[in-house]
Design a protein around this motif. Structure first.
Motif, mmCIF file in Angstrom:
data_model
loop_
_atom_site.group_PDB
_atom_site.id
_atom_site.type_symbol
_atom_site.label_atom_id
_atom_site.label_comp_id
_atom_site.label_asym_id
_atom_site.label_seq_id
_atom_site.Cartn_x
_atom_site.Cartn_y
_atom_site.Cartn_z
ATOM 1 N N SER A 133 0.813 -1.223 0.000
ATOM 2 C CA SER A 133 0.000 0.000 0.000
ATOM 3 C C SER A 133 0.845 1.272 0.000
ATOM 4 C CB SER A 133 -0.924 0.005 1.225
ATOM 5 O OG SER A 133 -1.787 -1.109 1.232
ATOM 6 N N VAL A 134 2.055 1.224 0.582
ATOM 7 C CA VAL A 134 2.823 2.462 0.772
ATOM 8 C C VAL A 134 4.085 2.541 -0.078
ATOM 9 C CG1 VAL A 134 1.981 2.556 3.148
ATOM 10 C CG2 VAL A 134 4.255 1.592 2.697
ATOM 11 N N ARG A 135 4.518 1.437 -0.718
ATOM 12 C CA ARG A 135 5.850 1.433 -1.324
ATOM 13 C C ARG A 135 5.988 2.385 -2.510
ATOM 14 N NH1 ARG A 135 5.216 -4.442 -2.802
ATOM 15 N NH2 ARG A 135 6.767 -4.644 -1.137
ATOM 16 N N HIS A 136 4.901 2.764 -3.147
ATOM 17 C CA HIS A 136 4.982 3.667 -4.295
ATOM 18 C C HIS A 136 4.648 5.113 -3.928
ATOM 19 C CE1 HIS A 136 5.447 0.196 -6.882
ATOM 20 N NE2 HIS A 136 4.338 -0.322 -6.406
ATOM 21 N N SER A 137 4.420 5.398 -2.663
ATOM 22 C CA SER A 137 3.945 6.718 -2.248
ATOM 23 C C SER A 137 5.066 7.539 -1.629
ATOM 24 C CB SER A 137 2.803 6.564 -1.237
ATOM 25 O OG SER A 137 1.715 5.857 -1.809
ATOM 26 N N ASP A 138 5.000 8.853 -1.842
ATOM 27 C CA ASP A 138 5.945 9.747 -1.171
ATOM 28 C C ASP A 138 5.327 10.385 0.061
ATOM 29 O OD1 ASP A 138 5.102 12.737 -2.304
ATOM 30 O OD2 ASP A 138 4.755 11.153 -3.753
ATOM 31 N N VAL A 139 4.007 10.216 0.264
ATOM 32 C CA VAL A 139 3.351 10.693 1.478
ATOM 33 C C VAL A 139 2.291 9.672 1.875
ATOM 34 C CG1 VAL A 139 1.737 12.107 0.133
ATOM 35 C CG2 VAL A 139 2.036 12.563 2.563
ATOM 36 N N VAL A 140 2.237 9.378 3.167
ATOM 37 C CA VAL A 140 1.267 8.405 3.687
ATOM 38 C C VAL A 140 0.477 9.056 4.809
ATOM 39 C CG1 VAL A 140 0.964 6.215 4.922
ATOM 40 C CG2 VAL A 140 2.643 6.390 3.059
ATOM 41 N N TYR A 141 -0.836 8.918 4.737
ATOM 42 C CA TYR A 141 -1.736 9.403 5.782
ATOM 43 C C TYR A 141 -2.259 8.190 6.560
ATOM 44 C CZ TYR A 141 -1.995 13.856 3.233
ATOM 45 O OH TYR A 141 -1.705 15.035 2.609
ATOM 46 N N ASN A 142 -2.084 8.204 7.863
ATOM 47 C CA ASN A 142 -2.666 7.152 8.697
ATOM 48 C C ASN A 142 -3.864 7.733 9.440
ATOM 49 O OD1 ASN A 142 -3.308 4.938 10.221
ATOM 50 N ND2 ASN A 142 -1.585 5.150 11.622
ATOM 51 N N LEU A 143 -5.053 7.450 8.932
ATOM 52 C CA LEU A 143 -6.288 7.921 9.533
ATOM 53 C C LEU A 143 -7.036 6.791 10.239
ATOM 54 C CD1 LEU A 143 -5.580 10.194 7.475
ATOM 55 C CD2 LEU A 143 -7.992 10.378 6.966
ATOM 56 N N ILE A 144 -6.393 5.644 10.373
ATOM 57 C CA ILE A 144 -7.075 4.489 10.954
ATOM 58 C C ILE A 144 -7.320 4.720 12.442
ATOM 59 C CG2 ILE A 144 -6.870 2.030 11.466
ATOM 60 C CD1 ILE A 144 -5.233 1.727 8.941
ATOM 61 N N GLY A 145 -8.553 4.519 12.859
ATOM 62 C CA GLY A 145 -8.896 4.693 14.268
ATOM 63 C C GLY A 145 -10.322 4.256 14.536
ATOM 64 N N LYS A 146 -10.620 3.975 15.788
ATOM 65 C CA LYS A 146 -11.967 3.598 16.207
ATOM 66 C C LYS A 146 -12.291 4.291 17.522
ATOM 67 C CE LYS A 146 -14.489 0.834 14.490
ATOM 68 N NZ LYS A 146 -15.574 1.105 13.543
ATOM 69 N N ASP A 147 -13.591 4.560 17.709
ATOM 70 C CA ASP A 147 -14.052 5.164 18.950
ATOM 71 C C ASP A 147 -14.349 4.131 20.028
ATOM 72 O OD1 ASP A 147 -14.061 7.958 18.390
ATOM 73 O OD2 ASP A 147 -15.731 7.632 17.025
ATOM 74 N N PHE A 148 -14.367 2.866 19.647
ATOM 75 C CA PHE A 148 -14.769 1.824 20.584
ATOM 76 C C PHE A 148 -14.134 0.507 20.150
ATOM 77 C CE2 PHE A 148 -17.968 2.890 17.417
ATOM 78 C CZ PHE A 148 -18.039 1.724 16.672
ATOM 79 N N ASN A 149 -14.059 -0.423 21.071
ATOM 80 C CA ASN A 149 -13.558 -1.761 20.749
ATOM 81 C C ASN A 149 -14.571 -2.491 19.867
ATOM 82 O OD1 ASN A 149 -11.099 -1.783 22.349
ATOM 83 N ND2 ASN A 149 -12.410 -1.863 24.152
ATOM 84 N N THR A 150 -14.054 -3.336 18.969
ATOM 85 C CA THR A 150 -14.921 -4.158 18.134
ATOM 86 C C THR A 150 -14.545 -5.627 18.354
ATOM 87 O OG1 THR A 150 -13.469 -4.208 16.190
ATOM 88 C CG2 THR A 150 -14.952 -2.316 16.419
ATOM 89 N N LYS A 151 -15.306 -6.522 17.733
ATOM 90 C CA LYS A 151 -15.014 -7.948 17.891
ATOM 91 C C LYS A 151 -13.719 -8.340 17.175
ATOM 92 C CE LYS A 151 -17.825 -9.360 13.908
ATOM 93 N NZ LYS A 151 -18.971 -10.193 13.449
ATOM 94 N N ASN A 152 -13.254 -7.511 16.242
ATOM 95 C CA ASN A 152 -12.029 -7.816 15.504
ATOM 96 C C ASN A 152 -10.793 -7.098 16.039
ATOM 97 O OD1 ASN A 152 -13.314 -9.519 13.559
ATOM 98 N ND2 ASN A 152 -14.076 -7.699 12.502
ATOM 99 N N PHE A 153 -10.977 -5.901 16.577
ATOM 100 C CA PHE A 153 -9.830 -5.086 16.987
ATOM 101 C C PHE A 153 -10.119 -4.393 18.312
ATOM 102 C CE2 PHE A 153 -9.827 -5.073 12.315
ATOM 103 C CZ PHE A 153 -8.550 -5.542 12.056
ATOM 104 N N THR A 154 -9.089 -4.314 19.143
ATOM 105 C CA THR A 154 -9.170 -3.501 20.356
ATOM 106 C C THR A 154 -8.570 -2.128 20.063
ATOM 107 O OG1 THR A 154 -6.995 -4.174 21.186
ATOM 108 C CG2 THR A 154 -8.897 -5.573 21.759
ATOM 109 N N LEU A 155 -8.825 -1.175 20.927
ATOM 110 C CA LEU A 155 -8.269 0.165 20.745
ATOM 111 C C LEU A 155 -6.745 0.131 20.809
ATOM 112 C CD1 LEU A 155 -10.750 2.348 22.847
ATOM 113 C CD2 LEU A 155 -10.676 2.051 20.378
ATOM 114 N N ASP A 156 -6.179 -0.709 21.661
ATOM 115 C CA ASP A 156 -4.719 -0.814 21.741
ATOM 116 C C ASP A 156 -4.129 -1.343 20.437
ATOM 117 O OD1 ASP A 156 -3.551 -0.306 24.615
ATOM 118 O OD2 ASP A 156 -5.478 -1.281 24.934
ATOM 119 N N GLN A 157 -4.775 -2.308 19.833
ATOM 120 C CA GLN A 157 -4.276 -2.854 18.573
ATOM 121 C C GLN A 157 -4.319 -1.804 17.465
ATOM 122 O OE1 GLN A 157 -6.949 -6.211 18.264
ATOM 123 N NE2 GLN A 157 -5.345 -7.671 18.845
#
Length: 398
Positions: A133-157
């Protein structure tokens, strides 16, 4: 005789064509260059801090190519779609890694010309997927986030482990600029798991990518927000009243999501923010109870405000969410309703980028009008604007 006439006519046409060419030649230098050679206009520039170059083509806009390639992780979220749109308007080629179905990202294809928006299936738990996803880019935006825990991911993860992995892989792949979106009021000792993990995530990302730009938006509002839409949900489904925490004394500085996305797009090639913190909050501050009153006035509703203790609010939130596919308000968001918005001294703000953000008064009717009843759909808005900000409402009056 006809042959002579034909020759004379051909000569006259040649003379007229020559005069026209002379006139065009005389005028041409005074025309803007991009009007003469829109398709052939190009520029080659070196990427700062690297031996690589990017080629800019066209006069600007969606049908041009700025030469930049950006990856927007979290592109299908609330803020992500606005960032992709702003980058597309600048002629940036945007890689949009996504998970889920194609319906989750198809609206993003319209935000750039053919070939400018590049969808890519993505799994945050697979490092090779991140690299692709990032190897061809000169700028990367990390907007990944959640307001609450889900069955797949915790906030720490999501906020710590995966954010650190993204930063490390960006460094290893030679990405020139990483822009990490965090949150206002982050604190490693915060009672809110969201704000605690966001703070730990900033620390982990900084350790992996020292020149990262950390962006801390305030509470954002817009068409898909979790601020005004939540109040609208309370209005529609809780006729007994709108729950208020902390006696409504929490201070909040809402920011329009379009303004935040505009600054994020500018950071693509703005060196002032490299290695620094950018805080993007609204120009006006409100007590939460006055913000609720503002929303009710705009929507022409007469619901009561119901003041609840923290433990009751958390219990109700947890109970309601048992029957909801997506939480309306999580217990952790109840906790955040007890935390004031406090700008960080020394952080860059909208003013440092010469941007004047919209105030809530200027935009609220666009999003709150949806929750008006039928008879008030065309009711005027200007006549009901009163005093709502903390500068206008004394603390002892709420």
């Amino acid at each position: 005789m006809s042959a002579v006439s034909s020759a004379a006519s051909a000569h006259a046409s040649t003379v007229r064509l020559s005069r026209a060419l002379v006139a065009v030649t005389a005028v041409a230098p005074r025309l803007p260059y991009h009007q003469l050679q829109q398709r052939r206009y190009h520029d080659v520039a070196k990427i700062p801090g690297s031996s690589a170059v990017y080629v800019q083509k066209g006069p600007g806009g969606r049908s041009s190519n700025s030469g930049h390639v950006a990856t927007v992780l979290g592109c299908t979220g609330f803020l992500g779609r606005y960032v992709v749109n702003n980058l597309g308007k600048r002629g940036t080629q945007v890689v949009i890694p996504y998970r889920g179905t194609d319906d989750d990202r198809r609206h993003l294809k319209l935000m750039g010309d053919l070939g400018q928006i590049v969808p890519l299936r993505f799994d945050i738990r697979n490092e090779e997927s991140i690299r692709e996803s990032v190897r061809h880019s000169d700028v990367v935006y990390n907007l990944i986030g959640k307001d609450f825990n889900t069955k797949n991911f915790t906030l720490d993860q999501v906020h710590v482990d995966h954010a650190a992995a993204i930063a490390r892989i960006c460094r290893e792949e030679g990405v020139q600029r990483l822009i990490h979106v965090s949150a206002m009021n982050v604190d490693e000792n915060s009672p809110s798991d969201f704000l605690r993990t966001k703070a730990l995530g900033e620390k982990a990302v900084k350790a992996e990518f020292p020149d990262v730009t950390i962006v801390r938006p305030g509470t954002m509002y817009g068409t898909e927000d979790r601020l005004l839409n939540r109040l609208g949900w309370f209005v529609k489904w809780l006729p007994g009243g709108i729950p208020i925490m902390n006696s409504g004394k929490t201070r909040i500085r809402p920011a329009y999501v379009g303004d935040v996305a505009h600054i994020l797009a500018k950071l693509e090639n703005d060196d002032r923010a490299v290695g620094k913190i950018v805080e993007l909050y609204g120009p006006k501050e409100y007590f939460y109870s006055n913000l609720v009153e503002f929303f009710l006035d705009v929507t022409r509703r007469e619901q009561m405000a119901v003041h609840l203790p923290k433990f009751v609010g958390k219990a109700i939130a947890a109970t309601i969410n048992l029957a909801m596919p997506t939480p309306i308000i999580s217990p952790d968001e109840v906790e955040r309703l007890y935390i004031d918005d406090k700008p960080t001294p020394g952080a860059l703000t909208f003013a440092d980028f010469n941007v004047k953000p919209f105030s809530l008064e200027e935009q609220i009717i666009r999003f709150a009008a949806l929750y008006r009843s039928q008879e008030y759909q065309r009711a005027p808005y200007d006549a009901i604007v009163r005093k709502y900000t903390t500068d206008q409402v004394p603390h002892n009056k709420i």
